[in-house]
Design an enzyme around this catalytic site. Structure first.
Site, short mmCIF file in Angstrom:
data_model
loop_
_atom_site.label_atom_id
_atom_site.label_comp_id
_atom_site.label_asym_id
_atom_site.label_seq_id
_atom_site.Cartn_x
_atom_site.Cartn_y
_atom_site.Cartn_z
N SER A 158 0.57 -1.64 0.10
CA SER A 158 -0.16 0.04 0.16
C SER A 158 0.98 1.30 0.01
CB SER A 158 -1.11 0.12 1.32
OG SER A 158 -1.44 0.85 1.51
N TYR A 184 0.08 0.28 11.13
CA TYR A 184 0.38 -0.46 9.39
C TYR A 184 1.16 0.13 8.51
CZ TYR A 184 -2.83 -0.71 5.48
OH TYR A 184 -2.85 -0.77 3.31
#
Length: 310
Positions: A158, A184
């Site tokens: 990502s 994350y």
């Protein structure tokens, strides 16, 4: 004639990318294929004739997905298998039940910005699920990929990798206060570094890997976001459909040229540009995610951590 690889872009769908590819006789595993872009990744691979395993936590939900994929593609070789990436015992059970060669492993499952959670080992959950579970899965499936005589791993990362490199001194937030965004981001950087190192380590075995940025897509992944923030983001930012979000995974799985020295991070069906800051919150890959020294160190740390659970 133009290079067909140049025909794909941010608007391409997974089925458009897979069109003309024949995967009959090949096998594929897609983790997290019970929802979101995992479903469309699995659908595209099945449409090309691959025998596809949906590796999921919720087998009942995935059984409905598998039935839909079988119906839409005419491919009956779509099955569901249980794997919980937060539980390396579950990963081992999944691999023990696998037989035969494996051509494609799509490490798609993940969590994002969750409240602080830990595995029984005390591992922070983003790092455990998004990286260590997939690392253990790939390591254990190495013999199956080796026997395929040419295999690929797609590591779904990502643009969130831009928020954090690997926190080698405190990867599980045991010292510093827990921050879901950093957790994350670290795990998404780990996804790229894994792909980089796996290719260099396993290319002699005919195994190559690359990481992908699917694009901005609203799925169940954002379930932990503040509802007001999520609603505002949906108004202000253009996004992809899940079919478009799965396209880059399919591109790397079937069309990209992979190997040592080739790009390790793709977006919009093309290698991403190396940038000093993520552009528009979406585009580019930061140098810390392509650092060969960090990739080697992360691999060694991951091997040690996984070995502790054997």
């Amino acid at each position: 004639m133009p290079d067909p690889r140049e025909a794909f872009d941010a608007e391409s769908t997974a089925l458009q990318v897979i069109d003309g590819i024949d995967l009959r006789g090949s096998t594929a595993i897609v983790t997290g294929a019970g929802s979101g872009i995992g479903v469309e990744t699995a659908r595209a691979l099945a449409a090309a004739g691959a025998a596809v395993t949906l590796a999921v936590r919720d087998v009942a939900r995935a059984a409905q997905v598998a039935a839909d994929i079988r119906a839409s593609t005419g491919n009956g070789a779509v099955r569901v298998a249980l794997v919980d990436l937060a539980d390396l015992g579950s990963v081992r059970s999944f691999v023990d039940a696998w037989s035969g060669p494996l051509n494609l492993l799509v490490n798609n499952a993940g969590i994002m910005d969750s409240p602080e959670m830990r595995t029984p080992q005390g591992w922070e959950m983003h790092f455990a699920v998004n990286h260590l579970g997939h690392f253990a899965l790939a390591q254990a499936l190495h013999p199956a990929m080796l026997s395929a005589g040419g295999a690929r791993i797609v590591s779904v990362s990502s643009s969130g990798h831009g928020s954090s490199g690997i926190r080698f001194d405190d990867p599980f937030f045991e010292r510093d206060p827990y921050d879901p965004g950093l957790a994350y981001g670290q795990s998404k950087t780990a996804n790229v570094l894994f792909a980089l190192k796996a290719t260099r380590r396993w290319h002699g075995d005919g195994i190559a890997a690359a990481a992908v940025m699917p694009g901005g897509i609203w799925t169940n992944l954002q379930r932990h976001w503040n509802p007001a923030v999520l609603a505002d983001m949906k108004k202000r930012y253009a996004t992809k459909t899940v079919e478009q979000g799965a396209a880059t995974s399919i591109y790397v799985a079937t069309r990209a040229t992979l190997g040592p020295g080739t790009p390790a991070y793709y977006e919009d069906c093309h290698p991403a540009k190396v940038v000093s800051a993520i552009e528009g919150g979406v585009h580019g890959v930061l140098p810390h995610a392509l650092d060969a020294v960090a990739a080697e160190r992360l691999w060694e740390v991951s091997v040690r951590l996984v070995a502790q659970t054997d």
